[in-house]
Write an enzyme that holds these catalytic residues in place. Structure first.
Site, mmCIF file in Angstrom:
data_model
loop_
_atom_site.group_PDB
_atom_site.id
_atom_site.type_symbol
_atom_site.label_atom_id
_atom_site.label_comp_id
_atom_site.label_asym_id
_atom_site.label_seq_id
_atom_site.Cartn_x
_atom_site.Cartn_y
_atom_site.Cartn_z
ATOM 1 N N GLY A 211 -0.075 -4.840 0.927
ATOM 2 C CA GLY A 211 -1.334 -4.737 0.204
ATOM 3 C C GLY A 211 -1.322 -5.458 -1.128
ATOM 4 O O GLY A 211 -2.361 -5.919 -1.608
ATOM 5 N N GLU B 206 4.227 -5.655 7.113
ATOM 6 C CA GLU B 206 3.702 -4.482 7.830
ATOM 7 C C GLU B 206 4.307 -4.327 9.214
ATOM 8 O O GLU B 206 4.377 -3.203 9.744
ATOM 9 C CB GLU B 206 2.171 -4.578 7.932
ATOM 10 C CG GLU B 206 1.430 -4.340 6.627
ATOM 11 C CD GLU B 206 1.246 -5.601 5.794
ATOM 12 O OE1 GLU B 206 0.465 -5.567 4.825
ATOM 13 O OE2 GLU B 206 1.882 -6.640 6.108
ATOM 14 N N ALA C 90 0.848 -1.179 0.000
ATOM 15 C CA ALA C 90 0.000 0.000 0.000
ATOM 16 C C ALA C 90 0.890 1.238 0.000
ATOM 17 O O ALA C 90 2.075 1.174 0.336
ATOM 18 C CB ALA C 90 -0.914 0.000 1.221
ATOM 19 N N GLU D 114 -2.052 -9.010 -0.356
ATOM 20 C CA GLU D 114 -3.468 -9.088 0.007
ATOM 21 C C GLU D 114 -4.361 -8.983 -1.225
ATOM 22 O O GLU D 114 -5.365 -9.701 -1.337
ATOM 23 C CB GLU D 114 -3.801 -7.984 1.016
ATOM 24 C CG GLU D 114 -3.152 -8.231 2.376
ATOM 25 C CD GLU D 114 -3.223 -7.018 3.287
ATOM 26 O OE1 GLU D 114 -3.711 -7.167 4.416
ATOM 27 O OE2 GLU D 114 -2.796 -5.916 2.874
#
Length: 259
Positions: A110, A133, A66, A113
């Site tokens: 992300g 993360e 992300a 994911e």
């Protein structure tokens, strides 16, 4: 065809190829990209000519995570009020047509994911998966702790999430995260072949089979088998069932119309 800032969209017969296109940020997921991805899924779901979607990135990165620059200054109140990530994640989860993630290079945070939200992952031998993360003092926020654990088991997921280590394509295939691995130069070609195979099936049967496999994660065995049987019965209401079985008996290729 609509122009997008962060996506490239191609059609290969009944397959839509959606390519993440933020090369300056290794395809990091920001609000613009996720918004455009949601919008393009709306378009593709409404298009009866599209029967399968392939989601990919670049040779270097599917998506490296992300966009940290977008999030770093936000407060808890802002993240909570905006319900950050929720709307695009739900849009992907409720997409009824099959989506294949074609992953080369980094699929981290992300990006990992996003790949796991697709129906299955085909990987280049250069692919690297991870949920790092913890290095930022946070946790995955788009389902990483939940999906990765379901795919590869508690021990391996805990190892990856707490140490931030990356899993290469070979390990990912062994662990069940990835369905198949191809040489990097052949990834898109091979993925499009897989997508074309799916696109040649009855679109009604494809949607129902997708729904059933997904239900296996959310129901008991008894409930899942009951749902499977009811949807199996319901498929006999469609012309595609008659065409498929007639073609089998007549030893010919079926011509599914989606009716």
């Amino acid at each position: 065809m609509t122009d997008y800032q962060t996506l490239l969209l191609e059609r290969v017969e009944a397959v839509a190829l959606v390519r993440l296109n933020r090369p300056e940020a290794l395809n990091a997921l920001n609000s613009v990209l996720l918004g455009e991805l949601s919008a393009v899924l709306d378009v593709l779901e409404a298009d009866d000519g599209v029967r399968c979607v392939v989601l990919t990135g670049s040779d270097r990165a599917f998506a490296a995570g992300a966009d940290i620059k977008e999030m770093s200054g936000k407060s808890y109140a802002e993240m909570f009020k905006e319900d950050f990530f929720t709307a695009p994640a739900r849009r992907i989860e409720r997409f009824r047509k099959p989506i294949i993630a074609a992953v080369a290079g980094y699929a981290l945070g992300g990006g990992c994911e996003l790949a796991m939200m697709c129906d299955f992952i085909l990987a280049a031998d250069t692919a690297k998966f991870g949920q790092p993360e913890i290095n930022l003092g946070v946790a995955p926020g788009i389902g990483g702790t939940q999906r990765l654990t379901r795919f590869v088991g508690k021990s391996k997921a805990m190892d990856m999430i707490l140490t931030a280590r990356m899993m290469d394509a070979a390990e990912a295939e062994r662990a069940g995260l990835v369905s198949r691995v191809f040489p990097a130069g052949a990834l898109i070609e091979e993925t499009l072949k897989v997508a074309a195979k799916i696109a040649g099936q009855s679109p009604l049967a494809v949607m129902m089979n997708k729904e059933l496999v997904n239900a296996a994660y959310d129901t008991t065995l008894t409930q899942g088998v009951a749902l499977e049987r009811r949807l199996f019965h319901s498929l006999f209401a469609f012309d595609d069932q008659k065409e498929g079985m007639d073609a089998f008996v007549e030893k010919r290729k079926p011509d599914f119309k989606g009716s």
